[in-house]
Design a protein around this motif. Structure first.
Motif, PDB file in Angstrom:
ATOM      1  N   ARG A  12     -58.956 -23.447  40.926  1.00 51.90           N
ATOM      2  CA  ARG A  12     -58.638 -23.065  42.303  1.00 51.90           C
ATOM      3  C   ARG A  12     -59.155 -24.158  43.225  1.00 51.90           C
ATOM      4  O   ARG A  12     -60.280 -24.643  43.052  1.00 51.90           O
ATOM      5  N   ARG A  21     -58.711 -27.053  51.729  1.00 51.02           N
ATOM      6  CA  ARG A  21     -57.280 -26.958  52.064  1.00 51.02           C
ATOM      7  C   ARG A  21     -56.479 -28.120  51.503  1.00 51.02           C
ATOM      8  O   ARG A  21     -55.452 -27.932  50.860  1.00 51.02           O
ATOM      9  N   LYS A  81     -52.958 -22.234  53.799  1.00 47.18           N
ATOM     10  CA  LYS A  81     -53.794 -21.185  53.207  1.00 47.18           C
ATOM     11  C   LYS A  81     -52.926 -20.098  52.597  1.00 47.18           C
ATOM     12  O   LYS A  81     -51.895 -19.730  53.151  1.00 47.18           O
ATOM     13  N   GLY A  82     -53.381 -19.593  51.466  1.00 49.29           N
ATOM     14  CA  GLY A  82     -52.677 -18.490  50.828  1.00 49.29           C
ATOM     15  C   GLY A  82     -51.367 -18.874  50.165  1.00 49.29           C
ATOM     16  O   GLY A  82     -50.526 -18.019  49.901  1.00 49.29           O
ATOM     17  N   SER A  83     -51.174 -20.170  49.880  1.00 46.26           N
ATOM     18  CA  SER A  83     -49.922 -20.615  49.263  1.00 46.26           C
ATOM     19  C   SER A  83     -49.791 -20.184  47.813  1.00 46.26           C
ATOM     20  O   SER A  83     -48.710 -20.266  47.238  1.00 46.26           O
ATOM     21  N   GLY A  84     -50.876 -19.769  47.201  1.00 44.90           N
ATOM     22  CA  GLY A  84     -50.813 -19.333  45.801  1.00 44.90           C
ATOM     23  C   GLY A  84     -50.780 -20.509  44.858  1.00 44.90           C
ATOM     24  O   GLY A  84     -51.412 -21.544  45.092  1.00 44.90           O
ATOM     25  N   ASN A  94     -57.715 -20.371  49.616  1.00 46.89           N
ATOM     26  CA  ASN A  94     -57.405 -19.213  50.481  1.00 46.89           C
ATOM     27  C   ASN A  94     -57.914 -19.424  51.884  1.00 46.89           C
ATOM     28  O   ASN A  94     -58.874 -20.009  52.140  1.00 46.89           O
TER      29      ASN A  94
END
Length: 197
Positions: free
Chosen positions: A108, A112, A166-169, A197
């Motif tokens: 992960r 960013r 953010k949160g693009s997976g 995230n």
């Protein structure tokens, strides 16, 4: 026990080339074509014509286990020219690797913007022409659409900067490199890592 890759005379000039690369739990297919004709092989010999001929070699490997959520597919294409040689000769096919930086132990992103180091060279044991260029792209929808990555080059080392919101997976990566002889490689890794995230 970890994954094992079967290897043979992978991409050589001469009498034959054995195309292998089966990973347990993976679907794998190799296609070799004398442009524009195409024949698909799972493994076996590839005989070269005597005259200089253009080739396109395509490999696909995909994992089908539900618990394996990252690097679920790798698609690679090579374009090159070759002719028959008197003895087995390693083809100077381009090789490209993509190594995302700033990842934790679960792949992960920890920030960013993610730097992806691109290492480009020629197949070991070959004499290749100078690498002339590299491009990279990223996707947050498993490769349905691609965004160009910002590229940086320092002393022959290329870095692609992925600026995923953010949160693009899961982020998929694609890179292309070419050399002065006209050889080219394109590689896609589906779901290479998880965005911050």
């Amino acid at each position: 026990m970890g994954d094992r890759t079967a290897r043979g005379l992978y991409f050589t000039d001469g009498s034959l080339a054995e195309l292998v690369g089966i990973l347990p739990g993976c679907r794998h297919r190799t296609c070799a074509s004398h442009l524009p004709r195409q024949s698909c092989l799972a493994s076996g010999p590839l005989r070269n014509p005597v005259q200089l001929t253009s080739y396109r070699l395509v490999t696909d490997a995909a994992r089908n286990q539900s618990w394996w959520t990252l690097s679920t597919r790798v698609h690679t294409e090579w374009e090159f020219t070759s002719s028959t040689t008197d003895s087995a000769t390693v083809l100077p096919l381009l090789d490209i690797s993509m190594a995302p930086q700033q990842l934790d132990n679960l792949n992960r992103a920890t920030q960013r913007n993610t730097d992806v180091t691109l290492t480009v060279g020629h197949q070991a044991g070959s004499q290749g022409a100078a690498v002339k260029g590299v491009h990279a792209w990223w996707s947050s929808n498993d490769g349905k659409t691609w965004e160009a990555a910002q590229m940086k080059s320092t002393n022959g080392v290329w870095t692609a900067v992925v600026k995923a919101p953010k949160g693009s997976g899961a982020i998929s990566l694609k890179a292309e490199a070419w050399d002065a002889a006209g050889s080219r490689v394109t590689e896609e890794v589906t779901r290479a890592y998880i965005a911050s995230n």
